[in-house]
Design a protein around this motif. Structure first.
Motif, PDB file in Angstrom:
ATOM      1  N   TYR A 199      -3.721  18.773 -14.220  1.00 15.73           N
ATOM      2  CA  TYR A 199      -3.140  17.929 -15.264  1.00 15.73           C
ATOM      3  C   TYR A 199      -3.926  17.993 -16.565  1.00 15.73           C
ATOM      4  O   TYR A 199      -3.586  17.323 -17.535  1.00 15.73           O
ATOM      5  N   ILE A 200      -4.986  18.781 -16.600  1.00 15.89           N
ATOM      6  CA  ILE A 200      -5.754  18.999 -17.825  1.00 15.89           C
ATOM      7  C   ILE A 200      -5.318  20.332 -18.414  1.00 15.89           C
ATOM      8  O   ILE A 200      -5.252  21.341 -17.718  1.00 15.89           O
ATOM      9  N   LYS A 201      -5.023  20.332 -19.687  1.00 16.68           N
ATOM     10  CA  LYS A 201      -4.658  21.571 -20.377  1.00 16.68           C
ATOM     11  C   LYS A 201      -5.940  22.172 -20.946  1.00 16.68           C
ATOM     12  O   LYS A 201      -6.676  21.507 -21.674  1.00 16.68           O
ATOM     13  N   ILE A 202      -6.210  23.432 -20.612  1.00 17.26           N
ATOM     14  CA  ILE A 202      -7.474  24.057 -20.987  1.00 17.26           C
ATOM     15  C   ILE A 202      -7.201  25.383 -21.704  1.00 17.26           C
ATOM     16  O   ILE A 202      -6.446  26.212 -21.214  1.00 17.26           O
ATOM     17  N   GLY A 203      -7.841  25.548 -22.835  1.00 17.22           N
ATOM     18  CA  GLY A 203      -7.697  26.785 -23.576  1.00 17.22           C
ATOM     19  C   GLY A 203      -9.014  27.206 -24.192  1.00 17.22           C
ATOM     20  O   GLY A 203      -9.968  26.433 -24.243  1.00 17.22           O
ATOM     21  N   TYR A 204      -9.060  28.454 -24.622  1.00 18.62           N
ATOM     22  CA  TYR A 204     -10.250  28.934 -25.319  1.00 18.62           C
ATOM     23  C   TYR A 204      -9.833  29.706 -26.558  1.00 18.62           C
ATOM     24  O   TYR A 204      -8.748  30.290 -26.618  1.00 18.62           O
ATOM     25  N   ILE A 205     -10.696  29.639 -27.543  1.00 18.61           N
ATOM     26  CA  ILE A 205     -10.503  30.380 -28.783  1.00 18.61           C
ATOM     27  C   ILE A 205     -11.660  31.343 -28.911  1.00 18.61           C
ATOM     28  O   ILE A 205     -12.826  30.930 -28.904  1.00 18.61           O
ATOM     29  N   GLU A 237       0.831  -1.201   0.000  1.00 12.05           N
ATOM     30  CA  GLU A 237       0.000   0.000   0.000  1.00 12.05           C
ATOM     31  C   GLU A 237       0.865   1.250   0.000  1.00 12.05           C
ATOM     32  O   GLU A 237       0.569   2.217  -0.696  1.00 12.05           O
ATOM     33  N   GLY A 238       1.946   1.227   0.762  1.00 18.75           N
ATOM     34  CA  GLY A 238       2.860   2.365   0.785  1.00 18.75           C
ATOM     35  C   GLY A 238       3.488   2.601  -0.572  1.00 18.75           C
ATOM     36  O   GLY A 238       3.596   3.730  -1.039  1.00 18.75           O
ATOM     37  N   ASN A 239       3.890   1.516  -1.230  1.00 21.53           N
ATOM     38  CA  ASN A 239       4.482   1.647  -2.564  1.00 21.53           C
ATOM     39  C   ASN A 239       3.467   2.157  -3.571  1.00 21.53           C
ATOM     40  O   ASN A 239       3.804   2.962  -4.433  1.00 21.53           O
ATOM     41  N   LEU A 240       2.232   1.689  -3.477  1.00 27.65           N
ATOM     42  CA  LEU A 240       1.199   2.174  -4.390  1.00 27.65           C
ATOM     43  C   LEU A 240       0.986   3.664  -4.193  1.00 27.65           C
ATOM     44  O   LEU A 240       0.870   4.416  -5.153  1.00 27.65           O
ATOM     45  N   TYR A 241       0.940   4.094  -2.940  1.00 32.49           N
ATOM     46  CA  TYR A 241       0.767   5.512  -2.644  1.00 32.49           C
ATOM     47  C   TYR A 241       1.953   6.321  -3.180  1.00 32.49           C
ATOM     48  O   TYR A 241       1.786   7.334  -3.824  1.00 32.49           O
ATOM     49  N   GLU A 242       3.173   5.821  -2.917  1.00 36.47           N
ATOM     50  CA  GLU A 242       4.359   6.516  -3.395  1.00 36.47           C
ATOM     51  C   GLU A 242       4.413   6.540  -4.918  1.00 36.47           C
ATOM     52  O   GLU A 242       4.794   7.538  -5.521  1.00 36.47           O
ATOM     53  N   ASN A 243       4.019   5.431  -5.562  1.00 31.45           N
ATOM     54  CA  ASN A 243       4.006   5.396  -7.025  1.00 31.45           C
ATOM     55  C   ASN A 243       3.008   6.401  -7.574  1.00 31.45           C
ATOM     56  O   ASN A 243       3.275   7.057  -8.576  1.00 31.45           O
ATOM     57  N   LYS A 244       1.857   6.521  -6.926  1.00 28.58           N
ATOM     58  CA  LYS A 244       0.853   7.494  -7.367  1.00 28.58           C
ATOM     59  C   LYS A 244       1.435   8.904  -7.265  1.00 28.58           C
ATOM     60  O   LYS A 244       1.286   9.706  -8.177  1.00 28.58           O
ATOM     61  N   PHE A 271      -1.279  23.588 -29.959  1.00 28.49           N
ATOM     62  CA  PHE A 271      -1.779  23.568 -28.583  1.00 28.49           C
ATOM     63  C   PHE A 271      -2.198  22.153 -28.182  1.00 28.49           C
ATOM     64  O   PHE A 271      -1.897  21.697 -27.084  1.00 28.49           O
ATOM     65  N   VAL A 272      -2.858  21.457 -29.081  1.00 26.84           N
ATOM     66  CA  VAL A 272      -3.366  20.111 -28.801  1.00 26.84           C
ATOM     67  C   VAL A 272      -2.266  19.056 -28.930  1.00 26.84           C
ATOM     68  O   VAL A 272      -2.127  18.182 -28.074  1.00 26.84           O
ATOM     69  N   ASP A 273      -1.483  19.128 -29.981  1.00 25.42           N
ATOM     70  CA  ASP A 273      -0.522  18.073 -30.295  1.00 25.42           C
ATOM     71  C   ASP A 273       0.774  18.134 -29.499  1.00 25.42           C
ATOM     72  O   ASP A 273       1.553  17.183 -29.524  1.00 25.42           O
ATOM     73  N   SER A 274       1.018  19.220 -28.798  1.00 21.97           N
ATOM     74  CA  SER A 274       2.300  19.379 -28.101  1.00 21.97           C
ATOM     75  C   SER A 274       2.370  18.635 -26.773  1.00 21.97           C
ATOM     76  O   SER A 274       3.410  18.644 -26.125  1.00 21.97           O
ATOM     77  N   GLU A 275       1.289  17.976 -26.377  1.00 20.72           N
ATOM     78  CA  GLU A 275       1.277  17.294 -25.076  1.00 20.72           C
ATOM     79  C   GLU A 275       1.413  15.777 -25.239  1.00 20.72           C
ATOM     80  O   GLU A 275       1.166  15.233 -26.302  1.00 20.72           O
ATOM     81  N   ASP A 276       1.775  15.120 -24.127  1.00 21.09           N
ATOM     82  CA  ASP A 276       1.936  13.671 -24.189  1.00 21.09           C
ATOM     83  C   ASP A 276       0.586  12.968 -24.336  1.00 21.09           C
ATOM     84  O   ASP A 276      -0.470  13.597 -24.228  1.00 21.09           O
ATOM     85  N   GLU A 277       0.652  11.675 -24.562  1.00 16.88           N
ATOM     86  CA  GLU A 277      -0.556  10.909 -24.876  1.00 16.88           C
ATOM     87  C   GLU A 277      -1.536  10.783 -23.713  1.00 16.88           C
ATOM     88  O   GLU A 277      -2.696  10.447 -23.925  1.00 16.88           O
ATOM     89  N   LYS A 278      -1.111  11.048 -22.506  1.00 11.70           N
ATOM     90  CA  LYS A 278      -2.011  10.930 -21.352  1.00 11.70           C
ATOM     91  C   LYS A 278      -2.774  12.217 -21.051  1.00 11.70           C
ATOM     92  O   LYS A 278      -3.764  12.201 -20.335  1.00 11.70           O
ATOM     93  N   THR A 279      -2.295  13.322 -21.579  1.00  9.05           N
ATOM     94  CA  THR A 279      -2.873  14.622 -21.232  1.00  9.05           C
ATOM     95  C   THR A 279      -4.192  14.860 -21.959  1.00  9.05           C
ATOM     96  O   THR A 279      -4.275  14.737 -23.174  1.00  9.05           O
ATOM     97  N   LEU A 315       4.041  13.563  -9.808  1.00  8.31           N
ATOM     98  CA  LEU A 315       5.173  14.485  -9.806  1.00  8.31           C
ATOM     99  C   LEU A 315       5.810  14.582 -11.183  1.00  8.31           C
ATOM    100  O   LEU A 315       6.319  15.621 -11.559  1.00  8.31           O
ATOM    101  N   SER A 316       5.753  13.497 -11.933  1.00  9.19           N
ATOM    102  CA  SER A 316       6.373  13.506 -13.255  1.00  9.19           C
ATOM    103  C   SER A 316       5.454  14.067 -14.335  1.00  9.19           C
ATOM    104  O   SER A 316       5.883  14.285 -15.457  1.00  9.19           O
ATOM    105  N   ARG A 317       4.195  14.301 -13.983  1.00 13.45           N
ATOM    106  CA  ARG A 317       3.249  14.848 -14.961  1.00 13.45           C
ATOM    107  C   ARG A 317       3.337  16.364 -15.002  1.00 13.45           C
ATOM    108  O   ARG A 317       3.573  17.027 -13.997  1.00 13.45           O
TER     109      ARG A 317
END
Length: 160
Positions: free
Chosen positions: A92-98, A23-30, A54-62, A35-37
């Motif tokens: 961790y969500i990138k939000i923009g408006y046009i 459980e400690g490792n799961l918490y630390e991994n989370k 704006f859309v394509d410059s982020e990694d696949e999880k964003t 932290l890396s995001r």
């Protein structure tokens, strides 16, 4: 008999320590994963010409949200206010408006919210107020994002 009882107690202690360790490792991994995001925590103003970058410059999880709006439409102004709060609560969500200034979209279609991930459109919500109501607030938009699993409850941060 006493030896069996001691062995049973020792076995339970060993199991508990393994569970605690896991459980400690799961918490630390989370924590490590978060932290890396990349954190965004802002509502970006972008031009239509900059949308692809704006859309394509982020990694696949964003998850990337883009609100297409006009400043003279009350629902658009309100959605930008709420999205500014969401950007802080959901870093961790990138939000923009046009700001739509031409005639690309009819006023009746606005506000539009488009959801992207890994450069692909996941959903497009034309006239999103038909889905969330005209008197929406922070909780309505947050629940909208949670219900669609664009953000997990563990990623939402409290804001004052």
């Amino acid at each position: 008999m006493f030896d069996n009882l001691l062995e049973s107690i020792e076995e339970k202690k060993r199991i508990i320590s393994v569970v605690d360790f896991c459980e400690g490792n799961l918490y630390e991994n989370k924590i490590d994963q978060n932290l890396s995001r990349k954190k965004f925590q802002t509502l970006y103003s972008i031009d239509m010409d900059d949308l692809v970058e704006f859309v394509d410059s982020e990694d696949e999880k964003t998850i990337v949200l883009v609100h297409i709006c006009q400043h003279n439409i009350r629902a658009c102004t309100r959605l930008n206010e709420v999205l500014a709060q969401i950007s802080i609560a959901c870093p961790y969500i990138k939000i923009g408006y046009i700001e739509e200034t031409g005639n690309q979209f009819k006023k009746e279609m606005l506000p539009i919210l488009i959801v992207y991930q890994n450069g692909d459109v996941l959903e497009s919500h034309i006239r999103i107020i038909d889905e969330i109501g005209h008197n929406f607030d922070f909780d309505d938009i947050l629940n909208f994002l949670l219900d669609r699993k664009y953000v997990s409850p563990s990623e939402v941060q409290c804001i004052n």
